[in-house]
Enzyme design. Structure first.
Site, PDB file in Angstrom:
ATOM      1  N   LYS A 211       0.839  -1.200   0.000  1.00  0.00           N
ATOM      2  CA  LYS A 211       0.000   0.000   0.000  1.00  0.00           C
ATOM      3  C   LYS A 211       0.875   1.252   0.000  1.00  0.00           C
ATOM      4  CE  LYS A 211      -3.544   2.325   2.688  1.00  0.00           C
ATOM      5  NZ  LYS A 211      -4.481   2.302   3.794  1.00  0.00           N
ATOM      6  N   GLU A 217      10.438  -4.580   4.785  1.00  0.00           N
ATOM      7  CA  GLU A 217      10.551  -5.988   4.396  1.00  0.00           C
ATOM      8  C   GLU A 217      10.235  -6.158   2.913  1.00  0.00           C
ATOM      9  OE1 GLU A 217       8.853  -4.763   6.932  1.00  0.00           O
ATOM     10  OE2 GLU A 217       8.930  -6.075   8.700  1.00  0.00           O
ATOM     11  N   GLY A 271      -4.968  -1.735   4.916  1.00  0.00           N
ATOM     12  CA  GLY A 271      -4.142  -2.854   4.449  1.00  0.00           C
ATOM     13  C   GLY A 271      -4.790  -4.206   4.692  1.00  0.00           C
ATOM     14  N   ARG A 272      -5.271  -4.418   5.916  1.00  0.00           N
ATOM     15  CA  ARG A 272      -5.848  -5.729   6.257  1.00  0.00           C
ATOM     16  C   ARG A 272      -7.229  -5.942   5.642  1.00  0.00           C
ATOM     17  NH1 ARG A 272      -5.003  -2.288  10.277  1.00  0.00           N
ATOM     18  NH2 ARG A 272      -6.708  -1.516  11.563  1.00  0.00           N
ATOM     19  N   GLU A 358      -5.121  -6.574  14.659  1.00  0.00           N
ATOM     20  CA  GLU A 358      -4.588  -5.252  14.288  1.00  0.00           C
ATOM     21  C   GLU A 358      -5.714  -4.214  14.359  1.00  0.00           C
ATOM     22  OE1 GLU A 358      -1.002  -4.695  11.518  1.00  0.00           O
ATOM     23  OE2 GLU A 358      -2.639  -4.012  10.248  1.00  0.00           O
ATOM     24  N   HIS A 389      -5.897 -32.796  17.670  1.00  0.00           N
ATOM     25  CA  HIS A 389      -4.750 -33.575  18.148  1.00  0.00           C
ATOM     26  C   HIS A 389      -3.630 -32.655  18.616  1.00  0.00           C
ATOM     27  CE1 HIS A 389      -6.451 -37.392  16.818  1.00  0.00           C
ATOM     28  NE2 HIS A 389      -7.015 -36.649  15.874  1.00  0.00           N
ATOM     29  N   LYS A 514       9.008  -0.791  14.544  1.00  0.00           N
ATOM     30  CA  LYS A 514       9.631  -0.422  13.255  1.00  0.00           C
ATOM     31  C   LYS A 514      10.730   0.599  13.470  1.00  0.00           C
ATOM     32  CE  LYS A 514       5.583  -0.893  10.216  1.00  0.00           C
ATOM     33  NZ  LYS A 514       4.613  -0.178   9.390  1.00  0.00           N
TER      34      LYS A 514
HETATM   35  O1  F6P Z   1       2.201  -4.190   9.920  1.00  0.00           O
HETATM   36  C1  F6P Z   1       1.762  -2.908   9.650  1.00  0.00           C
HETATM   37  C2  F6P Z   1       1.232  -2.743   8.266  1.00  0.00           C
HETATM   38  O2  F6P Z   1       1.128  -1.372   8.040  1.00  0.00           O
HETATM   39  C3  F6P Z   1      -0.094  -3.437   8.015  1.00  0.00           C
HETATM   40  O3  F6P Z   1      -1.178  -2.722   8.456  1.00  0.00           O
HETATM   41  C4  F6P Z   1      -0.038  -3.612   6.545  1.00  0.00           C
HETATM   42  O4  F6P Z   1      -0.973  -4.551   6.121  1.00  0.00           O
HETATM   43  C5  F6P Z   1       1.390  -4.061   6.353  1.00  0.00           C
HETATM   44  O5  F6P Z   1       2.102  -3.285   7.292  1.00  0.00           O
HETATM   45  C6  F6P Z   1       1.946  -3.889   4.981  1.00  0.00           C
HETATM   46  O6  F6P Z   1       1.933  -2.565   4.569  1.00  0.00           O
HETATM   47  P1  F6P Z   1       2.141  -2.151   3.052  1.00  0.00           P
HETATM   48  O7  F6P Z   1       1.040  -2.758   2.249  1.00  0.00           O
HETATM   49  O8  F6P Z   1       2.121  -0.661   3.038  1.00  0.00           O
HETATM   50  O9  F6P Z   1       3.474  -2.689   2.601  1.00  0.00           O
END
Ligand code: F6P
Length: 566
Positions: A211, A217, A271-272, A358, A389, A514
């Site tokens: 987003k 990452e 995002g979620r 979240e 199990h 972060k």
């Molecule tokens: O973990 C925090 C967060 O901002 C989530 O809300 C989001 O889904 C994820 O990181 C990934 O963010 P992006 O889509 O901006 O890479």
């Protein structure tokens, strides 16, 4: 100052009502047929039975009063009307617009967003058709049959859940024939190795999903796979082998991806809550074709309409949300187990973990007032029968964990064997039907004694019962039903947040970790490149970092590019 929900009369009334419920046992509540009848309902062949909740009809009417006090109806309407209900980010919350039909009007900031949504959907349809039919090929002229979607959190878990659920659906597995979809989420280089192994860059398309297009990452993984492609095929190959999904199209271009190959979404999509945007629709359409994904969107839409227009007494997400609030805030059961009786839903719980935790893992009200009660719940789960199990021991005799049992009437992949007592799906479903009753009824010492169980074993074999669960029975699990399941959980989480009076649509709690990681990153850089000693951290972190650096001193300070080799 706005009132906290816990200051209202319906909340206090429910608090007092806990004593009444404490005097009941599900064993007895289940004998009341009228009660059970009114706790079973059906919508579009989805069957919900919540009669095994530690609740009476009186509880339900008190919960509906709580909903009134929380202005639930108005809050649902505000969400659908595009008001800025995500107040800390000053945004509307319109994931429902992502699956609206073309002729719907949904406004955000005075603009109907549905045409924009469909413009992107049409672009995805066109692009995914081209890739799938081989008219869009890689740099060496080969068809792109493999897709690696890079993304994390909401840019990963929802698409993974839907992909996992579709993989064994007969229609979807046919349309996916010969294609592979993989997800690279973790910044761990091991995840790079696992997801590139066996794939040839020549036949691979990489979709970078973020987003913000700033997530550390994802961006490092994107640079890593850009290197994976260009070291094999030359830098000019990137334009044919990398596309992006983002709200930040400027950064997409800066990264080196052709803006024509970028698929937009908008800041009013959390995002979620983004699986129905290009975040999910692009990778899933590349794998299964747009028509299958459109069915998924239609399923989610059917729940949006149900949620928006059905009276609360028959409204599945509202009922589920109210019952969760009852379990968490009044009965004080902090966790919830999500137990789908189908392996196809093995990634449902990890996705709902993010959607729920979240969203509702908050300590203050939407107005910033510290909550005098706990909000949010701890979500976890595994498909049945695997979970049985594993952790069901605790659920049966240890802590009380309200459970969601999700069953499917028609298996995606039936197996019948001659000479077996029942077919394989019936065997699975025997457990789906048995577990809720085992939890509700338990087994008394008297029953055990009448079975001549040795007296020293009676306490160990006793099941207290009275453990709440609910059962959702779906007719099948195809793209449409998967969309419905998603919608049910998304809206249930929203209902809980609306009742608790929190902002379910921001996520400030992820920021601190972060920023501390970026301090560590700077230190690692300085130590590796310039030999600087560890400074500015507490004793414990200094020790750990020093140990890490000393024991990995063979890492080159000016490395040449190294990619995984398995
Ligand atoms: O973990 C925090 C967060 O901002 C989530 O809300 C989001 O889904 C994820 O990181 C990934 O963010 P992006 O889509 O901006 O890479």
């Amino acid at each position: 100052m706005a009132t906290l929900i816990s200051d209202t009369a319906p909340w206090k009334d429910l608090k007092a009502h806990v004593t009444d419920i404490g005097k009941t046992h599900l064993r007895d509540l289940m004998t009341d047929t009228d009660r059970c009848k009114s706790m079973i309902l059906e919508f579009d062949e989805i069957f919900l039975d919540y009669s095994r909740q530690c609740a009476t009809l009186d509880t339900m009417s008190k919960l509906f009063k709580l909903a009134e006090a929380a202005h639930l109806k108005e809050k649902i309407a505000s969400m659908f009307n595009g008001e800025h209900i995500n107040s800390t980010e000053n945004r509307s919350v319109l994931h429902v617009a992502l699956r609206a039909s073309k002729d719907t009007t949904i406004n955000s900031d005075g603009k109907n967003v549905v045409p924009d949504v469909w413009q992107v959907l049409d672009k995805i349809k066109e692009f995914s058709d081209k890739v799938r039919n081989g008219s869009w090929v890689g740099a060496t002229g080969k068809s792109l049959t493999n897709v690696i979607a890079i993304g994390i959190g909401g840019s990963f878990l929802g698409p993974l859940f839907v992909h996992t659920a579709l993989q064994t659906d007969p229609e979807a597995s046919k349309t996916a024939g010969g294609r592979q979809l993989r997800f690279l989420a973790n910044v761990d280089p091991v995840d790079v190795a696992r997801n590139t192994t066996g794939l040839d860059p020549e036949t691979t398309l990489v979709v970078v999903v973020s987003k913000t297009f700033t997530t550390a990452e994802t961006m490092l993984n994107a640079r890593t796979l850009r290197e994976w492609i260009s070291s094999a095929l030359g830098p000019q190959a990137v334009s044919k082998h990398m596309v992006a999904v983002s709200t930040n199209l400027k950064l997409v271009e800066k990264f080196g991806i052709d803006p024509n190959n970028a698929f937009a979404f908008w800041d009013w999509v959390g995002g979620r809550y983004s699986v129905c945007s290009a975040v999910g629709v692009l990778p899933l359409s590349l794998q299964y074709g747009f028509p299958v994904v459109e069915k998924f969107l239609k399923g989610a839409r059917s729940i949006d309409q149900h949620f928006q227009s059905t009276p609360f007494e028959k409204n599945i997400p509202v009922l589920l949300g109210l019952l969760s609030v009852w379990n968490v805030s009044f009965l004080e059961y902090p966790a919830r187990a999500i137990l789908p009786y189908t392996q196809a839903l093995e990634k449902l719980a990890p996705h709902i973990q993010q959607v729920s935790m979240e969203s509702n893992g908050k300590g203050v009200s939407i107005d910033g007032v510290r909550l005098p009660f706990e909000a949010g719940e701890i979500d976890f789960g595994e498909p049945g029968t695997n979970g049985q199990h594993s952790f069901y021991q605790l659920i049966h005799q240890g802590r009380v964990i309200p459970c969601d049992f999700i069953g499917i009437i028609k298996s995606q992949q039936p197996v019948y064997l001659r000479d077996e007592v029942v077919n394989n799906h019936d065997e699975l479903m025997s457990n789906f039907f048995a577990q809720p009753d085992a939890l509700a009824y338990g087994k008394t010492p008297e029953q055990l004694q009448s079975e001549n169980v040795a007296s020293h074993l009676v306490p160990h074999k006793t099941f207290t019962g009275n453990r709440p669960s609910l059962s959702l029975l779906l007719p099948s699990l195809d793209a449409y039903r998967i969309g419905q399941l998603l919608g049910i959980y998304e809206h249930r989480v929203a209902v809980e947040g609306f009742i608790w009076g929190i902002n379910s649509f921001d996520q400030w709690g992820v920021e601190l970790g972060k920023s501390l990681a970026s301090q560590v990153r700077k230190q690692l850089h300085a130590s590796r490149k310039k030999g600087e000693s560890v400074e500015g951290f507490n004793f414990s972190t200094t020790k750990l970092l020093t140990r890490y650096l000393e024991a990995s001193a063979d890492v080159p300070s000016e490395p040449t590019t190294l990619l995984p080799k398995i």
